[in-house]
Scaffold this active site. Structure first.
Site, short mmCIF file in Angstrom:
data_model
loop_
_atom_site.label_atom_id
_atom_site.label_comp_id
_atom_site.label_asym_id
_atom_site.label_seq_id
_atom_site.Cartn_x
_atom_site.Cartn_y
_atom_site.Cartn_z
N GLU A 164 0.82 -1.31 0.18
CA GLU A 164 0.05 -0.07 -0.04
C GLU A 164 0.76 1.25 0.00
O GLU A 164 0.65 2.26 0.67
CB GLU A 164 -0.88 -0.04 1.25
CG GLU A 164 -1.92 -1.30 1.31
CD GLU A 164 -2.93 -1.31 2.45
OE1 GLU A 164 -2.76 -0.26 3.27
OE2 GLU A 164 -3.33 -2.47 2.61
N GLU A 280 -6.09 -11.04 -1.26
CA GLU A 280 -6.73 -10.60 -0.08
C GLU A 280 -8.16 -10.74 -0.30
O GLU A 280 -9.00 -9.82 0.19
CB GLU A 280 -6.39 -9.04 0.57
CG GLU A 280 -5.01 -9.30 1.11
CD GLU A 280 -4.43 -7.93 1.70
OE1 GLU A 280 -5.52 -7.23 2.25
OE2 GLU A 280 -3.37 -7.79 1.94
O1 G3I Z 1 -8.21 -8.52 19.31
C1 G3I Z 1 -7.03 -7.63 19.73
C2 G3I Z 1 -7.46 -7.08 21.11
O2 G3I Z 1 -7.62 -8.28 21.99
C3 G3I Z 1 -6.17 -6.45 21.77
O3 G3I Z 1 -6.64 -5.79 22.97
C4 G3I Z 1 -5.86 -5.13 20.51
C5 G3I Z 1 -4.74 -4.52 20.91
O4 G3I Z 1 -4.35 -3.85 20.10
O5 G3I Z 1 -5.72 -5.96 19.25
C6 G3I Z 1 -6.69 -6.49 18.64
O6 G3I Z 1 -6.09 -7.14 17.62
C7 G3I Z 1 -6.37 -6.51 16.45
C8 G3I Z 1 -6.48 -7.48 15.24
O7 G3I Z 1 -6.67 -6.96 14.17
C9 G3I Z 1 -7.44 -8.44 15.38
O8 G3I Z 1 -8.94 -7.81 15.51
C10 G3I Z 1 -5.43 -5.62 16.38
O9 G3I Z 1 -5.23 -4.48 17.00
C11 G3I Z 1 -5.72 -5.01 14.59
O10 G3I Z 1 -4.50 -4.01 14.26
C12 G3I Z 1 -5.61 -5.90 13.66
O11 G3I Z 1 -5.81 -5.59 12.47
C13 G3I Z 1 -5.32 -6.28 11.21
C14 G3I Z 1 -5.05 -5.22 10.32
O12 G3I Z 1 -4.80 -5.66 8.99
C15 G3I Z 1 -3.96 -4.31 10.66
O13 G3I Z 1 -2.75 -5.17 10.94
C16 G3I Z 1 -6.47 -6.78 10.61
O14 G3I Z 1 -6.95 -7.98 11.65
C17 G3I Z 1 -6.28 -7.48 9.29
O15 G3I Z 1 -7.23 -8.33 8.73
C18 G3I Z 1 -5.71 -6.27 8.50
O16 G3I Z 1 -5.42 -6.77 7.26
C19 G3I Z 1 -4.96 -5.76 6.20
C20 G3I Z 1 -3.89 -6.37 5.60
O17 G3I Z 1 -2.75 -6.53 6.27
C21 G3I Z 1 -3.43 -5.26 4.46
N1 G3I Z 1 -4.60 -5.01 3.51
C22 G3I Z 1 -5.85 -4.60 3.95
C23 G3I Z 1 -6.12 -5.61 5.27
C24 G3I Z 1 -7.46 -5.12 5.92
O18 G3I Z 1 -7.17 -4.15 6.46
#
Ligand code: G3I
Length: 371
Positions: A164, A280
């Protein structure tokens, strides 16, 4: 054709057609053969992003991955910092526990592994902002790529080296997104990242990965133009880049899908000598009617329309969804439905049962030309 209102939402013409098509390839179950088997017959890899903590807690989840997938990528484990065990707890340390869980699961079941992602502006660790600057950014990037890519040298199918990096709305002359990497290193950070990754693992396929490249919309057109410009520039300077990753986060309520525009874009990428992966894939149903049968039909049609065009391009070598079953889709947290109903963006439902979307993907592989 009169307006069709379902659950207070007026369907658009293309969506009504999706529902009225008695021959819609998504309705009739095409038999038990798995997605990976159907894809493999055409020399295409099928897989998905996985949430590694579930491998030990959800046996049905693990079973469906083994049944349907020939390649996996970790949704969290190879990023600098994501729940629950960050790869980069401190500027000096690495924790490969999360990455290794996914890697070992995949390899023990004969699956290939993708790494996502080495250089991104999101999911950076809390220490990043107060530690990284113009003086040390290059060294920190080099140490990260050497250590992470080097650990899996010769064992990875591919790496999303840079994720990105294009955002035309940020106003950069080459459409680059304003990120700490651009600020601290300059636009050559992209070339540098690919050269470092290639040196650390000459066998891995190196990918530039991005989203928003699908529809016949001004913002998508601007992004496609900027991505082609970037790829041409990288190729012209000898950057070791091998493929473009299309994230393909589709929208079931978006009707501005023009197959010729997408086809031409894919051909432009292929003509640069690059392979293409869909990295994705999912279809958000957040703005679709509540009725599950209606939603599932429209979501399936979106998969079918997109994959028909994509799989016609011989340079496309892999299709990965971003999650395999609805229960573990990022869209539950990031793009929930206003009515609070669970989202249904993926090939399997929350209980792991195959849906119309699965049928549509199976048909797409069955009818795709072989590589
Ligand atoms: O669930 C935990 C929670 O228990 C904890 O307290 C909290 C503390 O930060 O974190 C939570 O986990 C989150 C996780 O998703 C599960 O929901 C993370 O904060 C959060 O950053 C994470 O987001 C991920 C995001 O990328 C950022 O890395 C998403 O799951 C993931 O699907 C998303 O994937 C991205 C690709 O990497 C790039 N393309 C877009 C795609 C969708 O946004």
């Amino acid at each position: 054709m009169g307006a069709v209102i379902i659950g207070k939402k007026e369907l658009k013409r293309q969506q009504i057609l999706a529902l009225d098509d008695p021959h819609c390839e998504c309705i009739k179950y095409p038999g038990d053969k798995s997605l990976k088997e159907r894809a493999a017959k055409k020399k295409i890899l099928f897989g998905t992003a996985i949430r590694h903590p579930l491998l030990s807690t959800d046996k049905e989840y693990a079973r469906s991955l083994i049944e349907e997938c020939s390649i996996l990528v970790s949704e969290w484990g190879f990023k600098w910092h994501v729940y629950p065990k960050p790869l980069r707890p401190t500027p000096q340390s690495f924790d490969f526990a999360a990455a290794d869980v996914m890697y070992n699961f995949a390899r023990s079941h004969g699956m290939k592994v993708r790494g996502h992602t080495l250089v991104w502006y999101m999911s950076l660790p809390p220490w990043f902002e107060k530690t990284v600057n113009r003086q040390n950014a290059k060294d920190i990037l080099e140490k990260h790529i050497n250590t992470v890519v080097g650990r899996y040298r010769g064992k990875m199918h591919s790496w999303d080296v840079v994720n990105e990096a294009i955002e035309p709305r940020d106003g950069h002359p080459n459409g680059l997104r304003k990120t700490p990497w651009l600020e601290f290193i300059g636009e050559d950070y992209i070339d540098l990242a690919f050269r470092l990754a290639h040196k650390a693992d000459p066998e891995a396929m190196l990918v530039y990965n991005d989203y928003g490249l699908v529809y016949d919309r001004p913002q998508d057109e601007a992004k496609r133009h900027a991505v082609i410009k970037l790829l041409k520039r990288l190729k012209s300077q000898g950057t070791p880049i091998h493929a473009l990753g299309l994230q393909a986060h589709l929208d079931g309520s978006e009707t501005r899908f023009n197959h010729q525009i997408l086809k031409d874009f894919l051909a432009q990428v292929a003509n640069l000598g690059l392979k293409i992966m869909v990295t994705e894939l999912d279809v958000t149903d957040k703005d679709l009617p509540l009725d599950i049968k209606v939603r599932d039909r429209i979501v399936a049609k979106a998969y079918s329309n997109y994959l028909k065009v994509v799989l016609e391009e011989p340079a496309v070598i892999a299709i990965l969804t971003w999650g395999l079953n609805d229960k573990h889709s990022w869209l539950n947290e990031f793009q929930p439905r206003k009515d609070g109903a669970s989202v249904r963006p993926l090939p399997l439902d929350a209980g792991g049962k195959r849906k119309f979307a699965w049928n549509a993907m199976a048909r797409a592989f069955d009818t795709a030309p072989s590589r």
